[in-house]
Design an enzyme around this catalytic site. Structure first.
Site, PDB file in Angstrom:
ATOM      1  N   ASP A 181       1.464   4.822   1.593  1.00  0.00           N
ATOM      2  CA  ASP A 181       1.152   5.744   2.680  1.00  0.00           C
ATOM      3  C   ASP A 181       1.813   7.091   2.411  1.00  0.00           C
ATOM      4  O   ASP A 181       2.898   7.163   1.840  1.00  0.00           O
ATOM      5  CB  ASP A 181       1.649   5.177   4.015  1.00  0.00           C
ATOM      6  CG  ASP A 181       0.957   3.878   4.370  1.00  0.00           C
ATOM      7  OD1 ASP A 181      -0.154   3.648   3.869  1.00  0.00           O
ATOM      8  OD2 ASP A 181       1.541   3.088   5.139  1.00  0.00           O
ATOM      9  N   ASP A 184       0.850  -1.191   0.000  1.00  0.00           N
ATOM     10  CA  ASP A 184       0.000   0.000   0.000  1.00  0.00           C
ATOM     11  C   ASP A 184       0.886   1.240   0.000  1.00  0.00           C
ATOM     12  O   ASP A 184       2.083   1.163   0.263  1.00  0.00           O
ATOM     13  CB  ASP A 184      -0.955   0.000   1.193  1.00  0.00           C
ATOM     14  CG  ASP A 184      -0.324  -0.526   2.455  1.00  0.00           C
ATOM     15  OD1 ASP A 184      -0.989  -1.220   3.222  1.00  0.00           O
ATOM     16  OD2 ASP A 184       0.886  -0.238   2.677  1.00  0.00           O
ATOM     17  N   ASP A 232      10.462   3.102  12.997  1.00  0.00           N
ATOM     18  CA  ASP A 232      11.231   2.010  13.606  1.00  0.00           C
ATOM     19  C   ASP A 232      12.591   1.773  12.952  1.00  0.00           C
ATOM     20  O   ASP A 232      13.628   2.055  13.545  1.00  0.00           O
ATOM     21  CB  ASP A 232      10.382   0.726  13.696  1.00  0.00           C
ATOM     22  CG  ASP A 232       9.639   0.376  12.418  1.00  0.00           C
ATOM     23  OD1 ASP A 232       9.890   1.016  11.378  1.00  0.00           O
ATOM     24  OD2 ASP A 232       8.817  -0.559  12.449  1.00  0.00           O
TER      25      ASP A 232
END
Ligand code: ATP
Ligand code: MG
Length: 444
Positions: free
Chosen positions: A52, A50, A137
């Site tokens: 983002d 996807d 992260d």
């Protein structure tokens, strides 16, 4: 900053809907970047799952620009822009203050809330891109593709790390795991899925902190487990989870059986089940958490069923009771939604019925709504050496036979089984009554 000339990401590989959102934000005077996994995947030449988007526009400002936009999320406020099936997620840049109050819990001012283990509970303080980057992260996940000039903004060396295929946490690894222990699972997932190595400093604290997973809500672990095992790299994820001591905190029953096993049947079954899942995904077949959990819990369930058998009315009853016991325990760690749990239970409870291969009643199993999944599960057990291959073959063959041949086959198997062992009177009586049935009730 990496200029367009020095990276391979082209607009033609970005979803047209994501491009629309990026351009509309830019034209309204906001910063607009493709962020996270999509940039990483494009850089690696992979198809992103996807797209983002990150922006300095606030969620309400995003909503004003798009009719097809909804604001969602409690923990993170996000804007979802919908185009038919595709949803483009637009997140406002957030600041990464790690302020903790003296009582070690809440800092309302920063609007970021941590509990007393250093976990983030809420994170809604908007910021600039150079603040947003630090709360991400891994370095390879912290890249920003700028729609204004097609450059990549890289504050953390993520382009080099992605090219070197190494997974590196941003900042002090132990602190980052304490903030959110699920990052340990994310490390495993990305290493498995992207075929990255985990940087030694990022790998090191995992063994020590593994038990922090015990404090993660079971529903969130379910989401993470499905991503680990239903995205095409289940086998590799499983191996890494074991290697890093995390499996015991997700599926303690399974980890327990595997560590005590005297032969490798259980391990084979799990591994074959997971590689079968990976194969199905590769060939675009459907996969379900129900079958996955049947596989992961089976070693503990079948062991428990043996203990229950002496007291139970039937092997099926023993298996159902064993499933109920083991899955209730497993639910406390990883919450399997009810609908999946019910069908996993059926798949497991049907297993003893594959032993019955004589009499027309045995054929009814073929009509059971869960036959296909239960049969796939039988094949797995046979491949792992837990069931005679001839039993699996019998069920493979009977499925493709015309109705008359099936009837003849169950008669034959019945006779063969009687030949093996002289039939008990009860059995004879049953067989006779069954063979009379068609004649006495032809129109039933
Ligand atoms: P995938 O291709 O599997 O979706 P992804 O990198 O897009 O991988 P997501 O879980 O969709 O992963 O998250 C999107 C981005 O949000 C990540 O790339 C990362 O920058 C950031 N992110 C997500 N979860 C966390 C987390 N627990 N801690 C820090 N950053 C996170
Ligand atoms: Mg993603």
């Amino acid at each position: 900053m990496v200029p367009r000339a020095d990276h391979p990401i082209s607009r033609s590989s970005i979803s047209p809907n994501a491009l629309k959102v990026l351009y509309r934000l830019k034209d309204a005077g906001y910063q607009a970047f493709l962020v996270g996994g999509a940039v990483r995947d494009l850089l690696l030449g992979r198809q992103p799952k996807d797209f983002d988007i990150g922006t300095n526009a606030h969620p309400e400002q995003v909503r004003e620009l798009f009719r097809n936009c909804r604001l969602i999320g409690r923990r993170f406020h996000l804007a979802h822009v919908r185009y038919g099936q595709e949803i483009i997620e637009v997140a406002t840049f957030r600041a990464a203050h790690t302020l903790i109050d003296e009582d070690n819990s809440v800092d309302e001012d920063s609007r970021r809330v941590l509990d007393n283990h250093g976990r983030i509970l809420r994170d809604n303080l908007y910021g600039a891109i150079d603040e947003d980057v630090w709360r991400r992260d891994f370095t390879a996940n912290a890249l920003y593709y700028n729609i204004a000039d097609f450059s990549i903004w890289d504050y953390v060396g993520g382009v080099a790390d992605a090219r070197a295929r190494v997974l590196k946490l941003i900042g002090d690894p132990e602190t980052r795991y304490r903030e959110d222990p699920v990052r340990m699972l994310r490390a495993i997932r990305f290493a498995a899925k992207l075929d990255f190595t985990i940087d030694p400093a990022t790998a090191r604290p995992i063994a020590k902190l593994a038990s922090m997973l015990d404090g993660v809500p079971a529903a969130r672990l379910f989401d993470e487990v499905t991503k680990l095992f239903l995205s095409g790299s289940a086998l590799r994820s499983f191996e890494l989870l074991r290697e890093f001591g995390l499996l015991a905190h997700l599926f303690p029953e399974l980890a327990g059986v595997l560590s005590k096993a005297t032969d490798d049947t259980a391990e084979q079954l799990v591994k074959l089940g997971l590689s079968g899942t990976d194969d199905r995904i590769k060939s675009d077949k459907s996969v379900t958490p129900a079958f996955l959990f049947a596989v992961l819990l089976w070693p503990a369930v079948s062991r428990q069923a043996k203990q229950f058998e002496a007291m139970a009315d039937s092997p099926i009853q023993a298996l159902q009771d064993a499933w109920d016991t083991i899955s209730a325990r497993a639910q406390r760690r990883v919450a399997l939604p009810k609908r999946f749990s019910l069908s996993a239970r059926e798949v497991i409870a049907l297993q003893p019925r594959f032993d019955i291969r004589s009499g027309r009643r045995s054929l009814r199993l073929l009509e059971h709504p869960r036959f296909r999944a239960a049969y796939d599960f039988l094949l797995l057990r046979a491949a792992a050496g837990e069931v005679e291959q001839s039993v699996a073959d019998w069920w493979t063959e009977i499925q493709v036979m015309p109705a008359e041949a099936r009837a003849a086959q169950v008669e034959l198997t019945g006779r063969e089984q009687q030949g093996d062992a002289p039939a008990a009177p009860v059995r004879k009586r049953r067989r006779r009554s069954r063979s009379r049935k068609p004649r006495s009730a032809p129109d039933a």
